[in-house]
Design a protein around this motif. Sequence first.
Motif, PDB file in Angstrom:
ATOM      1  N   UNK A 123      10.675 -28.939  21.062  1.00  0.00           N
ATOM      2  CA  UNK A 123       9.489 -29.624  21.563  1.00  0.00           C
ATOM      3  C   UNK A 123       9.531 -31.125  21.288  1.00  0.00           C
ATOM      4  N   UNK A 124      10.003 -31.499  20.099  1.00  0.00           N
ATOM      5  CA  UNK A 124       9.999 -32.913  19.729  1.00  0.00           C
ATOM      6  C   UNK A 124      11.321 -33.606  20.035  1.00  0.00           C
ATOM      7  N   UNK A 125      12.392 -32.842  20.168  1.00  0.00           N
ATOM      8  CA  UNK A 125      13.700 -33.437  20.413  1.00  0.00           C
ATOM      9  C   UNK A 125      14.367 -33.989  19.167  1.00  0.00           C
ATOM     10  N   UNK A 126      13.784 -33.749  17.986  1.00  0.00           N
ATOM     11  CA  UNK A 126      14.406 -34.217  16.752  1.00  0.00           C
ATOM     12  C   UNK A 126      15.796 -33.608  16.605  1.00  0.00           C
ATOM     13  N   UNK A 127      16.777 -34.430  16.323  1.00  0.00           N
ATOM     14  CA  UNK A 127      18.163 -33.980  16.276  1.00  0.00           C
ATOM     15  C   UNK A 127      18.475 -33.201  15.007  1.00  0.00           C
ATOM     16  N   UNK A 128      19.267 -32.166  15.136  1.00  0.00           N
ATOM     17  CA  UNK A 128      19.809 -31.469  13.974  1.00  0.00           C
ATOM     18  C   UNK A 128      20.765 -32.396  13.233  1.00  0.00           C
ATOM     19  N   UNK A 129      20.705 -32.358  11.907  1.00  0.00           N
ATOM     20  CA  UNK A 129      21.631 -33.118  11.075  1.00  0.00           C
ATOM     21  C   UNK A 129      22.372 -32.150  10.156  1.00  0.00           C
ATOM     22  N   UNK A 130      23.433 -32.627   9.534  1.00  0.00           N
ATOM     23  CA  UNK A 130      24.217 -31.748   8.668  1.00  0.00           C
ATOM     24  C   UNK A 130      23.407 -31.263   7.475  1.00  0.00           C
ATOM     25  N   UNK A 131      22.368 -32.017   7.065  1.00  0.00           N
ATOM     26  CA  UNK A 131      21.556 -31.604   5.925  1.00  0.00           C
ATOM     27  C   UNK A 131      20.209 -31.030   6.346  1.00  0.00           C
ATOM     28  N   UNK A 132      20.083 -30.602   7.598  1.00  0.00           N
ATOM     29  CA  UNK A 132      18.845 -29.957   8.037  1.00  0.00           C
ATOM     30  C   UNK A 132      18.619 -28.679   7.239  1.00  0.00           C
ATOM     31  N   UNK A 133      17.356 -28.349   7.040  1.00  0.00           N
ATOM     32  CA  UNK A 133      16.962 -27.179   6.252  1.00  0.00           C
ATOM     33  C   UNK A 133      16.667 -26.002   7.167  1.00  0.00           C
ATOM     34  N   UNK A 134      17.176 -24.836   6.807  1.00  0.00           N
ATOM     35  CA  UNK A 134      17.068 -23.641   7.638  1.00  0.00           C
ATOM     36  C   UNK A 134      16.479 -22.479   6.850  1.00  0.00           C
ATOM     37  N   UNK A 135      15.694 -21.644   7.524  1.00  0.00           N
ATOM     38  CA  UNK A 135      15.280 -20.356   6.983  1.00  0.00           C
ATOM     39  C   UNK A 135      16.510 -19.455   7.006  1.00  0.00           C
ATOM     40  N   UNK A 140      10.480 -33.145   6.577  1.00  0.00           N
ATOM     41  CA  UNK A 140      10.981 -33.737   7.824  1.00  0.00           C
ATOM     42  C   UNK A 140      12.380 -33.247   8.181  1.00  0.00           C
ATOM     43  N   UNK A 141      13.064 -32.606   7.244  1.00  0.00           N
ATOM     44  CA  UNK A 141      14.387 -32.046   7.510  1.00  0.00           C
ATOM     45  C   UNK A 141      14.345 -30.556   7.822  1.00  0.00           C
ATOM     46  N   UNK A 142      13.175 -29.961   7.762  1.00  0.00           N
ATOM     47  CA  UNK A 142      13.006 -28.516   7.919  1.00  0.00           C
ATOM     48  C   UNK A 142      12.883 -28.161   9.402  1.00  0.00           C
ATOM     49  N   UNK A 143      13.671 -27.191   9.837  1.00  0.00           N
ATOM     50  CA  UNK A 143      13.719 -26.823  11.244  1.00  0.00           C
ATOM     51  C   UNK A 143      12.535 -26.016  11.725  1.00  0.00           C
ATOM     52  N   UNK A 144      12.274 -26.124  12.998  1.00  0.00           N
ATOM     53  CA  UNK A 144      11.312 -25.270  13.682  1.00  0.00           C
ATOM     54  C   UNK A 144      12.023 -23.982  14.078  1.00  0.00           C
ATOM     55  N   UNK A 145      11.360 -22.846  13.880  1.00  0.00           N
ATOM     56  CA  UNK A 145      11.961 -21.584  14.297  1.00  0.00           C
ATOM     57  C   UNK A 145      11.615 -21.316  15.756  1.00  0.00           C
ATOM     58  N   UNK A 146      12.564 -20.698  16.457  1.00  0.00           N
ATOM     59  CA  UNK A 146      12.401 -20.386  17.874  1.00  0.00           C
ATOM     60  C   UNK A 146      12.645 -18.901  18.101  1.00  0.00           C
ATOM     61  N   UNK A 147      12.091 -18.378  19.160  1.00  0.00           N
ATOM     62  CA  UNK A 147      12.274 -16.974  19.525  1.00  0.00           C
ATOM     63  C   UNK A 147      12.618 -16.882  20.998  1.00  0.00           C
ATOM     64  N   UNK A 170       7.551 -20.919  14.925  1.00  0.00           N
ATOM     65  CA  UNK A 170       7.082 -21.292  13.588  1.00  0.00           C
ATOM     66  C   UNK A 170       7.365 -22.771  13.367  1.00  0.00           C
ATOM     67  N   UNK A 171       6.325 -23.588  13.452  1.00  0.00           N
ATOM     68  CA  UNK A 171       6.460 -25.024  13.238  1.00  0.00           C
ATOM     69  C   UNK A 171       6.405 -25.328  11.742  1.00  0.00           C
ATOM     70  N   UNK A 172       7.163 -26.318  11.277  1.00  0.00           N
ATOM     71  CA  UNK A 172       7.176 -26.632   9.845  1.00  0.00           C
ATOM     72  C   UNK A 172       5.796 -26.868   9.255  1.00  0.00           C
ATOM     73  N   UNK A 228      20.680 -25.209   3.216  1.00  0.00           N
ATOM     74  CA  UNK A 228      21.483 -25.981   4.170  1.00  0.00           C
ATOM     75  C   UNK A 228      22.860 -25.346   4.285  1.00  0.00           C
ATOM     76  N   UNK A 229      23.593 -25.735   5.315  1.00  0.00           N
ATOM     77  CA  UNK A 229      24.961 -25.240   5.460  1.00  0.00           C
ATOM     78  C   UNK A 229      25.801 -25.624   4.243  1.00  0.00           C
TER      79      UNK A 229
END
Length: 435
Positions: free
Chosen positions: A93-105, A264-271, A283-285, A306-307
């Motif tokens: 929705x926002x277009x925020x880019x994934x980064x190598x240190x993005x946070x994931x569930x 701000x590094x935490x990802x939005x979940x998609x289905x 699920x928005x942060x 993170x990865x």
Amino acid sequence: MRKNRILSGRQWLGSMTISLLAASLQLAATTASADNLSYADPEDVGMSSARIERIMPVLQSYVDEGELAGVVSMIARRGEVVHLDHYGTLNKETGQEVEQDSLFRIYSMTKPITSLAIMMLYEEGRLQLNDPVSNYLPEFSDLKVASNGGALQDVDREMTIQMLLTHSAGLTYGVFGDTLVDRQYREAGVMVSPDLETFVDRVGNMPLQYQPGTRFHYSIAIDVLGAIVERVSGQSFGSFLQERVFNPLQMENTFFQVPSDKVDRFGTNHTFNPATGELEVSDRPENSNFVNRRTFESGGGGLISTAEDYMRFSQMVLNGGELDGARIIGSKTLEYMTQNHLPGIFGDHGQHPGDQLPGFANGTGFGLGFAVAEDQTAVGGIGSDGEYYWGGAAGTIFWIDPEEELIGIVMIQHMNVQIPLRATFKALTYGAIID
């Protein structure tokens, strides 16, 4: 346009000038020092840079075609990271880019970490794997088994810690089926308990779905193990993991609740919505339980990571329990954990058909916290016999291959993934091995 960023620079060295090559190698060295991961050229560890280059267009195509919003992919061999890249957006929705240190569930990729915690206590002589669970959780002292008609029966043998570790304790999840017991879990709010004490109390009042030790059934068993860690250690489960695992391994971005300065590094979940054929935000942060903590510290699926942090955990496991001088667990213990335990618990039925649960294929058994591939020809995909792995509900995956000294990790945030991501990434990874 996607920003192509691979720290080690292997996928574009061929077209670089000598001066840029030197600069890129200096960047890699600086980054490795900063995050305590070691980077190398693929050729240094028997892999091909040109073949690793195949990964980017395939994963990028999944993003371009709307199958995935964003991805972080990572490969290490012989203790050296040879691939780390990111693709797409953290939030469509926002277009925020994934980064190598993005946070994931990481959801169920929490389970191997919880299983390791239990085995740390086992090594210290504070519990035994054949101990009845009721020794530590008196709430489980008088469990019954629900028959198909709903009548309650006594258990033939008590649930043990080993059964919890192998999902053979007779428990269920309450969300993947619609049995009588599943419905009772949902009605009691088992998975939305405010803390582990309440969780244990609710589960202790529920009947079992199966006789303990008679079949594999994916379940809340690892959450129960988190409660045992609390009771035995005298610490909150999160505090135990922080002190005994995350701090020694320098996993600075792994936690049950996202700190305010990292949201701000935490990802939005998609289905994936099969009706529209599109990914939708689920699920928005700013609204997520992982930010606004409203559930217990789930040993079965509650961690954010993170990865790179999960690579540190995985490399420690592959190393036999040690990383950068920090010894977390013994090598023989890990060897024991990554064997198929199911035949020993209930006879010769340790392998299950591919429809047993997603990602659990023929030729696969289950150890203590990991699925274990025993026959890759039966699995139907490239790999090594003896590799172990798991994944998370939002599409995250990892595997560890001791024979090849190889680790693969992919982080995404998508429920109901429709593409063969794990199989494809594995084929691309193994196809790059040339020694």
